[in-house]
Scaffold this motif. Structure first.
Motif, short mmCIF file in Angstrom:
data_model
loop_
_atom_site.label_atom_id
_atom_site.label_comp_id
_atom_site.label_asym_id
_atom_site.label_seq_id
_atom_site.Cartn_x
_atom_site.Cartn_y
_atom_site.Cartn_z
N ASP A 117 -29.99 -76.57 -33.78
CA ASP A 117 -28.85 -76.22 -34.62
C ASP A 117 -28.50 -77.41 -35.52
OD1 ASP A 117 -26.00 -75.90 -35.44
OD2 ASP A 117 -26.12 -74.10 -34.20
N VAL A 118 -28.69 -77.25 -36.82
CA VAL A 118 -28.47 -78.35 -37.76
C VAL A 118 -27.00 -78.74 -37.82
CG1 VAL A 118 -28.63 -79.06 -40.18
CG2 VAL A 118 -30.49 -77.76 -39.15
N GLU A 119 -26.11 -77.78 -37.81
CA GLU A 119 -24.68 -78.08 -37.91
C GLU A 119 -24.21 -78.88 -36.70
OE1 GLU A 119 -20.52 -75.84 -39.19
OE2 GLU A 119 -22.30 -74.65 -38.73
N LEU A 120 -24.68 -78.51 -35.52
CA LEU A 120 -24.36 -79.29 -34.31
C LEU A 120 -24.94 -80.70 -34.41
CD1 LEU A 120 -24.82 -76.84 -31.29
CD2 LEU A 120 -22.76 -78.13 -31.86
N SER A 121 -26.16 -80.80 -34.92
CA SER A 121 -26.79 -82.12 -35.07
C SER A 121 -25.99 -83.01 -36.00
CB SER A 121 -28.22 -81.97 -35.59
OG SER A 121 -29.04 -81.28 -34.66
N VAL A 122 -25.50 -82.44 -37.11
CA VAL A 122 -24.69 -83.22 -38.06
C VAL A 122 -23.40 -83.67 -37.39
CG1 VAL A 122 -23.37 -83.08 -40.21
CG2 VAL A 122 -25.69 -82.16 -40.11
N ALA A 123 -22.74 -82.77 -36.67
CA ALA A 123 -21.50 -83.13 -35.98
C ALA A 123 -21.75 -84.22 -34.94
CB ALA A 123 -20.90 -81.89 -35.32
N TYR A 124 -22.85 -84.11 -34.21
CA TYR A 124 -23.20 -85.12 -33.20
C TYR A 124 -23.47 -86.46 -33.87
CZ TYR A 124 -25.75 -87.11 -29.16
OH TYR A 124 -26.16 -87.90 -28.11
N ALA A 125 -24.19 -86.44 -34.98
CA ALA A 125 -24.47 -87.68 -35.71
C ALA A 125 -23.19 -88.33 -36.21
CB ALA A 125 -25.42 -87.39 -36.87
N LYS A 126 -22.23 -87.52 -36.66
CA LYS A 126 -20.95 -88.06 -37.13
C LYS A 126 -20.19 -88.73 -35.99
CE LYS A 126 -18.59 -85.37 -40.01
NZ LYS A 126 -18.07 -84.11 -40.63
N ALA A 127 -20.23 -88.11 -34.81
CA ALA A 127 -19.56 -88.71 -33.64
C ALA A 127 -20.23 -90.03 -33.27
CB ALA A 127 -19.60 -87.73 -32.47
N LEU A 128 -21.55 -90.07 -33.30
CA LEU A 128 -22.27 -91.31 -32.99
C LEU A 128 -21.94 -92.40 -34.01
CD1 LEU A 128 -25.73 -89.76 -32.06
CD2 LEU A 128 -24.17 -90.92 -30.48
N ALA A 129 -21.89 -92.02 -35.29
CA ALA A 129 -21.55 -92.99 -36.33
C ALA A 129 -20.13 -93.52 -36.13
CB ALA A 129 -21.70 -92.36 -37.71
N SER A 130 -19.22 -92.65 -35.71
CA SER A 130 -17.83 -93.08 -35.47
C SER A 130 -17.76 -94.09 -34.34
CB SER A 130 -16.95 -91.87 -35.12
OG SER A 130 -16.86 -90.98 -36.21
#
Length: 238
Positions: free
Chosen positions: A80-93
């Protein structure tokens, strides 16, 4: 306080709408998080609820918890690309930029890249000082999704991070006229204007967005930044 926000500029537009909860008043953020917490506990496998729950957690300053919820959801929806983007944003935070980029590299299809994924990857690269690579990704994202405020905002903030303030202002002024522009976009413009010494113009932009006491605290922050030799090190970049 005033703050540049890079990765937060990437938006997830799932079935529940936009996920930019950071711009909400604190009381509303707390209410939203409480509501989404209840919905998540009732059904932690609902991918739309997970995405919004994680965004609300990040807005509340809890990126570790957001990443944990998303990591669990990724097990159920590995592609799921949208989940991956959200996960990446959390990691970046959390400051885990290398890990964020690795997640996005697995999600980005070379033949049909998702512009949000490119935007978040660019934000992580900017945080790592790899500005040229970040700007190339923003350009690619703009080709896919022309007219998106988040892309132009991140490009402007990338130039702000290298102290190219007139260029930063140029891109941020474009961004505030585009779809998806948020109060954070306009506040980023105010900050860049203020850092060029145009305090009255800076104050006017803030005053259109914020209550008077917050305007004054932000103006004090701008002046404090101008007294610092390495002022960009003081800025929380999202």
């Amino acid at each position: 306080m005033a703050a540049l926000s890079l990765s937060a500029c990437a938006s997830n537009r799932g079935q529940l709408g936009a996920t930019d909860y950071a711009a909400l008043p604190q009381e509303q953020r707390q209410q939203t998080l409480a509501e989404l917490t209840g919905r998540y506990k009732a059904n932690p496998r609902d991918r739309n609820v997970v995405i919004h729950y994680a965004a609300a957690l990040r807005a509340a300053g809890q990126p570790q918890q957001a990443a944990a919820a998303l990591e669990q959801a990724m097990g159920a929806y590995p592609n799921d690309v949208e989940l991956s983007v959200a996960y990446a944003k959390a990691l970046a935070s959390m400051g885990s930029f290398d890990q964020s980029i690795a997640v996005l590299d697995r999600a980005i299809r070379p033949d049909a890249p998702d512009w949000n994924a490119l935007l978040v990857k660019g934000a992580s690269l900017d945080q790592m000082g790899r500005h040229g690579e970040a700007r190339a990704l923003y350009g690619q994202a703009a080709t896919i999704a022309p007219g998106e405020a988040g892309i132009e905002t991140n490009l402007g903030l990338s130039y702000a991070m290298t102290n190219e303030l007139p260029l930063a202002e140029q891109h941020l002024r474009r961004a505030v006229q585009m779809r998806g522009a948020t109060t954070q976009t306009r506040q980023n413009l105010a900050l860049v204007v203020g850092l060029q010494g145009r305090f009255e113009e800076c104050r006017a932009i803030y005053a259109a967005e914020l209550p008077p006491e917050q305007v004054e605290s932000n103006m004090a922050y701008v002046r404090a930044l101008l007294t610092q030799q390495n002022r960009w090190d003081m800025i929380d970049k999202g």
